[in-house]
Design a protein around this motif. Structure first.
Motif, PDB file in Angstrom:
ATOM      1  N   PHE A   1      -6.246  12.772  -4.082  1.00  0.00           N
ATOM      2  CA  PHE A   1      -5.898  12.823  -2.658  1.00  0.00           C
ATOM      3  C   PHE A   1      -6.644  11.702  -1.953  1.00  0.00           C
ATOM      4  CE2 PHE A   1      -7.208  14.160   1.607  1.00  0.00           C
ATOM      5  CZ  PHE A   1      -5.968  14.350   2.197  1.00  0.00           C
TER       6      PHE A   1
ATOM      7  N   ALA B   1      -7.062  10.043   2.129  1.00  0.00           N
ATOM      8  CA  ALA B   1      -6.763  10.097   3.559  1.00  0.00           C
ATOM      9  C   ALA B   1      -7.434   8.900   4.222  1.00  0.00           C
ATOM     10  CB  ALA B   1      -7.261  11.395   4.162  1.00  0.00           C
TER      11      ALA B   1
ATOM     12  N   SER C   1      -2.115   9.952   4.758  1.00  0.00           N
ATOM     13  CA  SER C   1      -2.699  10.588   3.581  1.00  0.00           C
ATOM     14  C   SER C   1      -1.640  10.721   2.495  1.00  0.00           C
ATOM     15  CB  SER C   1      -3.286  11.959   3.918  1.00  0.00           C
ATOM     16  OG  SER C   1      -2.266  12.842   4.336  1.00  0.00           O
ATOM     17  N   SER C   2      -2.116  10.969   1.273  1.00  0.00           N
ATOM     18  CA  SER C   2      -1.204  11.129   0.145  1.00  0.00           C
ATOM     19  C   SER C   2      -1.908  11.848  -0.995  1.00  0.00           C
ATOM     20  CB  SER C   2      -0.737   9.750  -0.350  1.00  0.00           C
ATOM     21  OG  SER C   2       0.142   9.889  -1.450  1.00  0.00           O
ATOM     22  N   SER C   3      -1.160  12.680  -1.697  1.00  0.00           N
ATOM     23  CA  SER C   3      -1.614  13.301  -2.940  1.00  0.00           C
ATOM     24  C   SER C   3      -0.749  12.758  -4.069  1.00  0.00           C
ATOM     25  CB  SER C   3      -1.461  14.814  -2.885  1.00  0.00           C
ATOM     26  OG  SER C   3      -2.319  15.359  -1.921  1.00  0.00           O
TER      27      SER C   3
ATOM     28  N   ALA D   1      -1.439   6.210   1.125  1.00  0.00           N
ATOM     29  CA  ALA D   1      -2.082   6.593   2.384  1.00  0.00           C
ATOM     30  C   ALA D   1      -2.190   5.394   3.322  1.00  0.00           C
ATOM     31  CB  ALA D   1      -3.464   7.193   2.104  1.00  0.00           C
TER      32      ALA D   1
END
Length: 180
Positions: free
Chosen positions: A98, A100, A87-89, A165
Motif C-alpha cells: 500500500f 499513500a 493512494s493504491s494497493s 499513488a
C-alpha cells in the motif's frame, strides 16, 4: 508537464527527466540493478515517462547512488506536482503493498519487513532511504506498507503501488495530465 534535474557531487552524477503526460516509458541506467527495476516499475505504475542516468562510486556501495537518484527524482517531481492526494494497493505474488501520497507536506512512514540484506545489487536498507529521500525532496508525505511474500515481491508491489499513488495524486492536484 515536464521537468528535469541534474545533480553533480563528488560521489555521483545524476540526470533525471520526467514527463507527467507520458505513457509509462522509461530509460533507466544507474548501475544498481534493483534501483533500475524500481524506477521502471514506478514509471509503468504512474504512466509518467522517466529518464534516469546515474554514475557514481559504486565500488564503495550503492548508498550514494540510491540517495542521489532519490534526491534528483524528488526535485524533478516537485517542479511539476505541488498538490494532490492519491493512494493504491498492489499485490505481487503473496505480497501486498500500500502506498499513500500527499503533495505539499513532507513526511514519511513505512511498515515494511525485509528479511534479506541485499537484492539485485542493492543493500535493502537503502530501499527505505530511497523512499524517505524521495518524499522529502519531492515535497510530499509518503506512507508505505508491505507484508507477505518474499522480498522481491514486496519491492515490486511497493514500487508499483507508489507509481499508481503518484499518478492519482497528480490527477487529484491538477486534473488528468493526459488531458492538458
Amino acid at each position: 508537464m515536464r521537468a528535469s534535474f541534474r545533480r553533480d557531487t563528488a560521489e555521483t552524477k545524476v540526470e533525471v527527466s520526467i514527463d507527467l503526460e507520458g505513457s509509462g516509458s522509461s530509460e533507466v541506467e544507474t548501475g544498481v540493478r534493483l534501483l533500475d527495476e524500481i524506477l521502471r516499475l514506478l514509471a509503468r505504475g504512474s504512466g509518467f515517462d522517466l529518464r534516469v542516468r546515474a554514475s557514481g562510486d559504486l565500488p564503495t556501495g550503492d548508498h550514494h547512488t540510491v540517495e542521489d537518484v532519490a534526491i534528483s527524482f524528488g526535485q524533478a517531481l516537485a517542479q511539476v506536482a505541488v498538490a494532490g492526494i492519491g493512494s493504491s494497493s498492489v499485490p505481487s505474488g503473496e505480497a501486498l503493498a500500500f502506498a499513500a501520497v500527499r503533495f505539499g507536506a513532507t513526511g514519511y512512514r513505512e511498515e515494511v519487513d525485509i528479511s534479506r540484506r541485499s537484492l539485485e545489487g542493492m543493500d535493502l536498507e537503502n530501499l527505505g532511504h530511497f523512499m524517505r529521500t524521495l518524499a522529502y525532496n519531492g515535497g510530499l508525505t509518503l506512507h508505505l506498507r508491505a507484508s507477505g511474500g518474499d522480498d522481491w515481491q514486496k519491492v515490486e508491489a511497493l514500487a508499483t503501488a507508489l507509481g499508481r499513488a503518484l499518478r492519482r495524486a497528480v490527477e487529484d492536484g491538477c486534473g488528468d495530465p493526459g488531458n492538458k
